[in-house]
Write an enzyme that holds these catalytic residues in place. Structure first.
Site, PDB file in Angstrom:
ATOM      1  N   GLY A 157       0.794  -1.213   0.000  1.00 36.41           N
ATOM      2  CA  GLY A 157       0.000   0.000   0.000  1.00 36.41           C
ATOM      3  C   GLY A 157       0.829   1.268   0.000  1.00 36.41           C
ATOM      4  N   THR A 302      -5.780   1.861  10.064  1.00 35.64           N
ATOM      5  CA  THR A 302      -5.038   0.744  10.656  1.00 35.64           C
ATOM      6  C   THR A 302      -5.179   0.688  12.165  1.00 35.64           C
ATOM      7  OG1 THR A 302      -3.049   2.122  10.739  1.00 35.64           O
ATOM      8  CG2 THR A 302      -3.340   0.730   8.805  1.00 35.64           C
ATOM      9  N   ASP A 394      -4.791  -3.488  -0.750  1.00 38.18           N
ATOM     10  CA  ASP A 394      -3.748  -4.486  -0.483  1.00 38.18           C
ATOM     11  C   ASP A 394      -4.306  -5.906  -0.534  1.00 38.18           C
ATOM     12  OD1 ASP A 394      -1.657  -2.777  -0.202  1.00 38.18           O
ATOM     13  OD2 ASP A 394      -1.519  -2.884   1.970  1.00 38.18           O
ATOM     14  N   PRO A 395      -4.059  -6.642  -1.616  1.00 37.24           N
ATOM     15  CA  PRO A 395      -4.435  -8.062  -1.624  1.00 37.24           C
ATOM     16  C   PRO A 395      -3.801  -8.848  -0.477  1.00 37.24           C
ATOM     17  CG  PRO A 395      -3.974  -7.322  -3.848  1.00 37.24           C
ATOM     18  CD  PRO A 395      -3.568  -6.198  -2.933  1.00 37.24           C
ATOM     19  N   HIS A 396      -2.611  -8.403   0.019  1.00 39.58           N
ATOM     20  CA  HIS A 396      -1.973  -9.169   1.090  1.00 39.58           C
ATOM     21  C   HIS A 396      -2.569  -8.862   2.463  1.00 39.58           C
ATOM     22  CE1 HIS A 396       1.385  -5.860   1.071  1.00 39.58           C
ATOM     23  NE2 HIS A 396       0.466  -5.539   1.946  1.00 39.58           N
ATOM     24  N   TYR A 425       3.422   5.763 -23.503  1.00 42.17           N
ATOM     25  CA  TYR A 425       2.362   4.763 -23.456  1.00 42.17           C
ATOM     26  C   TYR A 425       2.781   3.565 -22.603  1.00 42.17           C
ATOM     27  CZ  TYR A 425       1.242   7.462 -27.615  1.00 42.17           C
ATOM     28  OH  TYR A 425       0.989   8.481 -28.465  1.00 42.17           O
ATOM     29  N   SER A 453      11.907  -3.914 -11.645  1.00 42.69           N
ATOM     30  CA  SER A 453      11.782  -5.369 -11.601  1.00 42.69           C
ATOM     31  C   SER A 453      10.801  -5.771 -10.510  1.00 42.69           C
ATOM     32  CB  SER A 453      13.150  -5.994 -11.335  1.00 42.69           C
ATOM     33  OG  SER A 453      14.040  -5.713 -12.391  1.00 42.69           O
TER      34      SER A 453
END
Length: 653
Positions: A157, A302, A394-396, A425, A453
């Protein structure tokens, strides 16, 4: 995005389980993942000779290397088992973490062995497309038009918030750059700088289309802040709630916008951004002629799980545009509670109206009859997310996907052109070998995002989760509801809990009122204590006994987290909870901080009422043991002091 009827999904079959109940299946699928990759390697150009012979593999040095590899892994396993946090167990209720989906773990391992780098599609032909597909899953969940929006996976996030502010910053300077460009300035009809700094997001993005038509976009873009930098304070203020995540402070630092240009929005009694105060601050800035760079709302803080009134923020922007001709960028930090949007959508990704939603929850057993979630205003906040310019999720966290998996979604994909570093682009057109006339698209994510990366395995994990557990009421709806149900039962149990009696001393337990999501804040109080400072010391020590700080996470009976609700962040709002627990206003004024235990109740294991009741009885015993341990420590310390004094007196005589 998958939109099938998932009424037969069994939540317990999604996880390895707190006692590894699904270990056989997990092992079979893990072996399948490994062997599929091994077969893929061995099947690549079978005419090539084997690199290693049987004789090579039995050479002493070869075997020694394998033995040492095994030894290192045994050592690592020992370290992990000794000190890691058992997120999978209902005995852990602390940070926004829980067990992870088996399908995501397996998909991660399966993709990891191919080592794809999602920086560019040529190094990740499969997982780059999976990332874009997963990003659009999230866009659809938030109500964005998937044909116009864009989303991708980040490391968390924090980076997603950086990107939100990054695009807001670059967007704000585009009109200024257009006005400076000799050939482009006619597009703005000699508008004043004040007008240029307060244009709506959609109007600025329309400028991009016009500039491209004239072949001027790249020239103008280099005259924005990305090329010429940012004049201190020029772009105005970033408005964030007092309950903000610290990533916003870091973002203003990193992007050169200056932390002094942050304006903190006060929160109300529900720990949400106060809409009335927010409006006053926005109107005051407009009257002073100061532009607003962006306004941030939090969907799931949080510390308290509060969900800001997003609908009020969207309405405020519309009012500012109508009354003052002033607009601003809106970013939603939904890292914690963003996935809860899935709970409001049907099997065809359509938003379910509030009354029908509550009815379906109870008819289909997603929530027990006594629990009504969400509150009507929280529902409106989720509904209004589709009007925000960008959203962090956040998927985690509540996606139950392994680290590191954050994400950002942007309502209008044209905005990516403002941050892209490759031909303006996201897509690079390249000629296929031997077919110069035919074009294909090679996605270059790395040129259009904050990171370079990045692990394609993460994208595979998120994508697989969305295929098995759809982002709707029958998919993630069932899963997330389990935690919300448990949180509500926990608060209810705390509220009716009898005091703990230990060696003639009594301790009560208090919970903050039902939260917007499943964050439970609670604290212990010794009956008769009127000192807030001593109260904070008591709960800090209990936290130390119920956390990794005890030095025995794996064998601890209960693990949680904690936080301090301070005047600096929340004003006098914690005072009401202090009063509820019996502390005076004078004590609050003296300390201006309330230390509480914090539990994001995300476990799926306690959604059965009887299981929860049994759990609560055991938890009470655990709390009693912790309080006994605390008293024993105090008695021991007191005994040591008395012995010291006796010795000192004897020596003095």
């Amino acid at each position: 995005m998958s939109n099938f009827n998932n009424s037969k999904m069994n939540v317990d079959a999604l996880f390895l389980g707190p006692k590894s109940e699904n270990a056989v299946f997990f092992k079979e699928m893990m072996e399948y993942a490994v062997m599929e990759h091994a077969h893929w390697r061995s099947g690549f150009h079978p005419e090539d000779p084997e690199f290693l012979t049987t004789v090579d593999r039995y050479a002493p040095e070869y075997r020694d290397t394998l033995y040492r590899t095994e030894g290192i892994l045994n050592h690592l396993s020992s370290k992990l088992k000794t000190t890691s946090i058992p997120w999978f167990s209902p005995r852990y209720m602390g940070h926004m973490n829980a067990d992870t989906l088996m399908v995501s773990n397996l998909a991660y391992v399966m993709a990891m062995m191919y080592n794809p780098n999602n920086c560019a599609q040529e190094s990740s032909p499969t997982t780059t497309l999976l990332e874009l597909e997963a990003g659009l899953d999230l866009c659809a969940m938030f109500g964005y038009d998937v044909n116009q929006s864009w989303g991708h996976i980040t490391s968390g996030g924090t980076v997603a918030n950086y990107e939100g502010l990054w695009v807001a910053r670059n967007l704000k300077t585009l009109p200024l750059a257009v006005a400076k460009h000799a050939k482009a300035q006619d597009l703005l009809e000699n508008k004043s700088e004040k007008v240029l700094l307060n244009m709506p997001t959609s109007a600025v993005l329309d400028l991009i289309d016009e500039l491209k038509k004239q072949g001027l976009f790249e020239e103008v873009r280099e005259m924005t802040c990305r090329g010429e930098g940012v004049e201190q304070g020029k772009l105005g203020k970033l408005l964030v709630p007092q309950s903000k995540h610290y990533s916003w402070m870091k973002a203003m630092d990193i992007l050169g916008l200056g932390q002094q240009n942050i304006v903190q929005l006060p929160v109300d009694a529900g720990y949400r951004t106060d809409p009335t105060e927010m409006k006053k601050i926005v109107f005051s800035l407009i009257e002073q002629g100061k532009p607003i760079l962006a306004v941030v709302a939090v969907v799931g803080t949080t510390e308290t799980g509060a969900i800001d009134n997003v609908a009020d923020l969207i309405a405020l922007r519309k009012e500012c545009e109508t009354r003052f001709g002033v607009s601003f960028y809106i970013h939603i930090d939904a890292a914690y509670a963003g996935y809860a949007c899935a709970m409001l959508r049907d099997e065809n990704n359509q938003l379910i109206d509030y009354d029908t939603l509550i009815q379906r929850y109870h008819q289909e057993g997603i929530f027990p009859p006594e629990i009504i979630w969400p509150k009507p205003d929280v529902y409106q906040s989720f509904k209004s997310l589709s009007e925000a310019d960008s959203i962090t999720v956040d998927p985690h966290k509540v996606g139950f996907i392994p680290y590191a998996a954050g994400a950002i979604c942007m309502k209008d994909k044209r905005i990516v052109d403002l941050i892209s570093y490759h031909a303006a682009y996201v897509f690079e057109e390249v000629a296929e070998k031997g077919q110069t006339a035919k074009k294909t698209q090679n996605v270059l994510l790395g040129s259009s995002i904050m990171e370079g990366s990045k692990a394609g395995a993460t994208a595979a994990a998120v994508w697989a989760a969305h295929r098995l557990v759809p982002l709707n009421i029958l998919g993630y709806g069932k899963l997330i509801a389990a935690g919300i149900t448990t949180a509500n039962w926990m608060i209810e149990s705390i509220n009716v809990s009898e005091p703990f009696e230990i060696e003639g001393r009594k301790f009560e337990i208090y919970a903050m009122p039902a939260p917007d999501f499943h964050m439970v804040n609670f604290m212990f109080k010794e009956v008769g204590n009127i000192s807030l400072e001593k109260q904070n010391q008591l709960n800090k020590r209990i936290y130390e006994l119920c956390s990794y700080a005890a030095g025995r996470s794996y064998t601890n009976d209960f693990l949680t987290s904690s936080t301090s609700l301070t005047f600096e962040e929340y004003g006098n709002n914690p005072l009401s909870f202090c009063r509820y627990a019996g502390f005076s206003e004078q004590e609050w004024d003296k300390v201006h901080s309330l230390y509480v235990l914090r539990a994001a109740v995300m476990t799926h294991c306690l959604r059965d009422k009887q299981h929860f009741s049994d759990y609560w009885l055991e938890l009470r015993k655990t709390f009693e043991n912790k309080l006994q341990q605390l008293i024993d420590e105090k008695n021991k310390l007191s005994h040591s002091k008395n012995n010291y004094l006796k010795t000192f007196v004897r020596i003095s005589i």
